[in-house]
Design a protein around this motif. Structure first.
Motif, PDB file in Angstrom:
ATOM      1  N   ALA A 584      -5.296  -6.110   0.425  1.00 59.06           N
ATOM      2  CA  ALA A 584      -5.846  -4.851   0.624  1.00 59.06           C
ATOM      3  C   ALA A 584      -6.253  -4.056  -0.487  1.00 59.06           C
ATOM      4  O   ALA A 584      -7.199  -3.049  -0.335  1.00 59.06           O
ATOM      5  N   GLY A 680      -8.485  -2.136   1.374  1.00 56.42           N
ATOM      6  CA  GLY A 680      -7.786  -1.424   2.637  1.00 56.42           C
ATOM      7  C   GLY A 680      -7.723  -0.035   2.867  1.00 56.42           C
ATOM      8  O   GLY A 680      -7.505   0.430   3.939  1.00 56.42           O
ATOM      9  N   LYS A 681      -8.582   0.683   1.747  1.00 53.89           N
ATOM     10  CA  LYS A 681      -8.775   1.970   2.197  1.00 53.89           C
ATOM     11  C   LYS A 681      -9.748   2.226   3.198  1.00 53.89           C
ATOM     12  O   LYS A 681      -9.606   3.396   3.895  1.00 53.89           O
ATOM     13  N   HIS A 683     -10.530  -0.643   5.439  1.00 54.37           N
ATOM     14  CA  HIS A 683     -10.187  -1.808   6.598  1.00 54.37           C
ATOM     15  C   HIS A 683      -8.718  -1.362   6.868  1.00 54.37           C
ATOM     16  O   HIS A 683      -7.692  -1.654   6.580  1.00 54.37           O
ATOM     17  N   ASN A 684      -8.799  -0.398   8.008  1.00 60.24           N
ATOM     18  CA  ASN A 684      -7.659   0.177   8.706  1.00 60.24           C
ATOM     19  C   ASN A 684      -7.163  -0.603   9.983  1.00 60.24           C
ATOM     20  O   ASN A 684      -8.162  -0.555  10.821  1.00 60.24           O
ATOM     21  N   ILE A 686      -5.311   0.444  13.499  1.00 60.12           N
ATOM     22  CA  ILE A 686      -4.505   1.247  14.248  1.00 60.12           C
ATOM     23  C   ILE A 686      -4.432   0.737  15.508  1.00 60.12           C
ATOM     24  O   ILE A 686      -5.296   0.403  16.064  1.00 60.12           O
ATOM     25  N   GLY A 707      -0.469   3.708  13.262  1.00 60.70           N
ATOM     26  CA  GLY A 707      -1.125   3.523  12.296  1.00 60.70           C
ATOM     27  C   GLY A 707      -1.671   4.770  11.664  1.00 60.70           C
ATOM     28  O   GLY A 707      -1.360   5.872  12.486  1.00 60.70           O
ATOM     29  N   PRO A 708      -2.554   4.644  10.823  1.00 62.07           N
ATOM     30  CA  PRO A 708      -3.377   3.672  10.437  1.00 62.07           C
ATOM     31  C   PRO A 708      -2.603   2.918   9.132  1.00 62.07           C
ATOM     32  O   PRO A 708      -1.824   3.585   8.628  1.00 62.07           O
ATOM     33  N   PHE A 709      -2.928   1.532   9.274  1.00 61.54           N
ATOM     34  CA  PHE A 709      -2.179   0.596   8.243  1.00 61.54           C
ATOM     35  C   PHE A 709      -3.550   0.208   7.188  1.00 61.54           C
ATOM     36  O   PHE A 709      -4.178  -0.255   7.862  1.00 61.54           O
ATOM     37  N   GLU A 710      -3.139   0.336   6.260  1.00 61.95           N
ATOM     38  CA  GLU A 710      -4.149  -0.260   5.226  1.00 61.95           C
ATOM     39  C   GLU A 710      -3.774  -1.987   5.092  1.00 61.95           C
ATOM     40  O   GLU A 710      -2.890  -2.306   4.791  1.00 61.95           O
ATOM     41  N   GLU A 730     -13.072  -0.808  11.264  1.00 59.55           N
ATOM     42  CA  GLU A 730     -12.005  -0.406  11.915  1.00 59.55           C
ATOM     43  C   GLU A 730     -11.417  -1.826  12.609  1.00 59.55           C
ATOM     44  O   GLU A 730     -12.074  -2.350  13.190  1.00 59.55           O
TER      45      GLU A 730
END
Length: 801
Positions: A584, A680-681, A683-684, A686, A707-710, A730
């Motif tokens: 990430a 990862g910023k 590419h999340n 949810i 989420g969101p999770f990186e 996404e």
């Protein structure tokens, strides 16, 4: 003034009362279905006490004296945790979503009704064994007893949508496997896009969209020897499938599985790994469960909410895991309709009558809508759901007779390779490569599915006025590819090419390409002994073989660019020094992924136009095939921009243009400093609930999404976090579960799911595995009585009423 203050005071009191009332109401409906996992209960149809032990993650371990008691308990427990999800899936298969969501999902209902899933399910029920039917009846009884005893304490979705669940029937469980068969078919989006593209580009360009199977070197069964030597017509179908994806109903994307023999294992016994890449939603697709019938069955793994049997898992002797075999089991036919009678179509110079089914579809807040669905002998006219375009019918393998329910029931009880093969021979509509490993040291893989036998199997839409291209049957199970105890010491699959060109039957054009399977095989080929930890590391591996294949050309031609800005030069240096790993925090991953999509756009959009281009990029397999073919054929006419007559663009120029444009796009998205463009910023992940996907108010009140999770990874890494090309970046698909099984010591096995056991958003077990999942960690998958008892958090007894 005094009167005005009094009015304001009264209004304030009213608002406070309304606010407190609202808080009380929403708190009540969000928490009312939360179960007490320590509370003993009594059920009808239970002869002996059933013990239910749950660990810290609330995974149920169910101990019964007979199968009827077991499956009654399983039905109750599953309803306790996932009732609304079960009902949601049931309604999908019946084409009854409009009844609770309104007219906006009417087209989904029409499509699902045209598939006749319940009709086939009734046939499966009629031909199933007494043991399977009794299990389904017991399961249904458990579900219904939960429903009837909790009419006033249902999950919040029922209250929000204003309806009550109906009684569960055995056929509803069978329906769910029919829906999986539809979603696992890889052909619908590809064939639709190709049909339109064929009308827009030359044959030379069209040919490069099709995979060259001979060039695909990674083969699942390389040593297997056969034992006996209309432009707008299908647009609406694509629109319906897009609507299903928005509701979280598009499930399939890919999968990995492999098994290593004892000769390559630290324990001297086989290990098996499986992660099925499906849509990532909340609640998750799978329900973890351990089922025990004293002295007869001991099985654990993942269960589909709404069906009682373990789909992928292990018992006390064997383990198994699945990947989609990518069979081409969906064909389209351009029909000739009688101009004097729209219910007749031409076949072999004769008019034949269609079956016309009148469907009555109730719509929430509206009238019941009547729709006539026409069927040829091949299947429904799928292009005419809005009565526009050319009449195109569909033949689909999911309508062929199969009995996956029989298969998973027998897999739960199998004890060796022979029993395994007997079980999986009825996998035909849900076509899978199933990996196998047992405690006796054996490993294997069997290609289990319905492979149609069709004359001149090709790509595109067949003429429907002849039976020449009708299916002539299915490849017999005994002639399907398989491997048992190979000398190399492992088996593996990742939706890649199944067999060599010598195999006499066509399986598919639409295999996934090499990046994932190449990485898996490169690791498994290492001269080392593997542990459970090694295989969990491989399951979550972010090294990309795709980047290794494409990056040299990108670096070569961008190095020749003149007048690079300092930012572009910095980005190029980052890409060059990057080790092709999709963590990430890596910047190189963001640069490459943005370049990949930008290059595809610059390559094809001028020929296709915006409309067909969007359909093309939504078909991931077509995009990947063209990228591979263009890299191998850089002189292709695709490289020339048709909108610039007199100027002939070439491959190096498109690379340079796409690189420059990608850096501009990343600057716009992430700022002017490349060092902060971490993958990862943008590419999340949810995990979205169907009711809260596009409803911020519901999400704020009930906290249904996660989420969101990186996250790292991509669609081409073994540790998969993929995205739709139409909504980069996404994350919407990835590993729906991860399992690594040790046949030497089942208690050493590890697993994880993306969400949690509960489907109730207010439960602490709704999302308690998510942090483990996104951080590439696992939890213990306890199997022995000793380890289960050591890890108990909750315990209940289900007694006879």
């Amino acid at each position: 003034m005094r009167r005005f203050k009094r009015i304001l005071f009264i209004i304030g009191i009213i608002l406070i009362v309304l606010l407190l009332g609202g808080i009380y109401y929403f708190n009540k409906i969000s928490h009312q279905a939360l179960p007490d996992y320590d509370k003993n209960i009594s059920l009808n149809q239970v002869a002996h006490p059933v013990k239910v032990k749950r660990d810290s993650l609330a995974v149920p371990h169910v101990y019964a004296q007979n199968e009827k008691d077991l499956y009654t308990a399983v039905g109750y427990l599953m309803a306790q945790d996932r009732l609304w999800q079960m009902d949601f899936f049931r309604r999908v298969t019946q084409g009854r979503l409009s009844q609770i969501f309104g007219e906006r999902v009417l087209d989904i209902d029409i499509l699902m009704r045209s598939l006749r899933i319940p009709e086939k399910s009734e046939l499966v029920k009629e031909t199933s064994t007494e043991k399977v039917i009794n299990a389904l009846k017991a399961f249904s009884s458990g579900v219904n007893q939960y429903i009837e005893s909790h009419r006033s304490e249902l999950p919040p979705e029922f209250e929000l949508l204003g309806y009550q669940p109906e009684r569960w029937k055995p056929v509803h469980s069978i329906n769910l496997l029919g829906f999986m068969a539809w979603d696992l078919s890889p052909g619908w989006d590809i064939e639709i896009a190709l049909y339109k593209i064929s009308k827009a580009v030359s044959k030379e360009k069209y040919k490069l969209l099709i995979p060259v199977l001979e060039d695909q070197e990674s083969i699942i069964y390389p040593a297997y020897e056969h034992p006996g030597k209309g432009k707008e017509s299908l647009s609406h179908l694509k629109e319906v499938m897009d609507s299903m994806e928005k509701m979280g109903l598009t499930i399939f994307t890919g999968s990995n599985n492999w098994a290593v023999s004892g000769s390559k294992s630290e324990t001297g016994k086989p290990l098996l790994a499986n992660d099925m890449h499906l849509g990532l939603t909340a609640p998750g697709l799978w329900y973890q469960m351990h089922q025990v019938v004293a002295g007869k069955m001991n099985v654990t793994g993942v269960v589909l909410p709404g069906a009682p049997f373990v789909i992928s898992g292990h018992n006390d002797t064997i383990s198994w895991g699945m990947t989609n075999m990518m069979v081409d089991d969906m064909d389209f036919y351009l029909e000739t309709i009688n101009p004097k009678d729209s219910t007749e179509y031409l076949v072999n110079s004769e008019w034949k009558s269609m079956d016309v089914i009148k469907e009555q579809i109730p719509v929430k807040g509206g009238d019941t809508i009547e729709k006539h669905i026409r069927y040829t002998h091949r299947g429904p006219i799928v292009s005419s759901m809005k009565d526009v375009g050319e009449p195109i019918s569909m033949r689909w393998g999911g309508n062929e007779y199969s009995n996956e329910l029989r298969s998973v029931y027998l897999l739960n009880h199998a004890s060796d390779w022979k029993g395994f093969k007997n079980a999986v021979r009825s996998f035909k509509s849900v076509s899978q490569n199933i990996a196998y490993a047992d405690i006796h040291g054996n490993i294997g893989m069997y290609c289990c599915g319905g492979v149609p036998i069709v004359e001149g199997k090709g790509v595109g839409i067949y003429p429907g006025d002849t039976t020449q291209y009708d299916w002539k049957g299915m490849v017999p199970f005994e002639e399907l590819p398989n491997v048992y105890n190979p000398e190399k010491g492992y088996v593996s699959s990742a939706n890649n090419k199944t067999v060599t060109a010598e195999y006499p039957y066509h399986i598919s054009h639409w295999f996934d390409l090499a990046p994932r399977i190449s990485r898996i095989n490169n690791v498994l080929e290492q001269d080392k002994k593997f542990s459970v930890e090694d295989l969990t590391a491989l399951q979550t591996d972010f090294k990309s073989e795709l980047v290794s294949g494409l990056k040299p050309e990108i670096l070569k031609y961008t190095k020749e660019m003149k007048n690079l800005s300092s930012r572009e030069e910095t980005a190029r240096e980052i890409l060059e020094n990057w080790e092709n790993e999709y963590k990430a925090a890596n910047v190189g991953a963001a640069i490459f992924e943005q370049f990949y999509l930008t290059f595809v756009k610059n390559l094809v959009r001028d020929e296709l136009g915006q409309g067909i281009y969007r359909e093309y990029i939504s078909s991931k397999i077509l995009v990947r095939n063209l990228m591979k073919n263009i890299w191998e054929n850089p002189e292709s006419a695709w490289c020339d921009n048709v909108n610039t007559p007199g100027v002939k663009e070439q491959f190096p120029g498109i690379i340079r243009e796409s690189f420059r444009e990608s850096i501009a796009l990343l600057t716009e998205k992430m700022g002017e400093t490349p060092a902060v463009w971490q993958w990862g910023k943008i590419h999340n992940l949810i995990l979205k609930h169907p009711l809260a996907r596009d409803n911020d108010m519901v999400e704020k009140i009930f906290d249904m999404n996660q989420g969101p999770f990186e996250v790292g990874g991509s669609f081409h890494t073994v540790g998969c976090y993929g995205y739709s090309n139409t909504h980069p970046f996404e994350v919407n698909f990835g590993a729906s579960q991860r399992h690594v099984y040790s046949t030497a010591d089942w208690d050493s096995s590890r697993s994880v799911i993306p969400t949690g056991i509960s489907g109730i958003p207010a439960s602490e077990h709704y999302r308690d595995q998510t942090r483990l999942y996104v951080n590439s960690r696992y939890h213990g998958d306890f199997f022995s009585q000793k380890e289960v008892d050591k890890n108990i958090r909750y315990e209940m007894i289900i007694e006879a009423k």
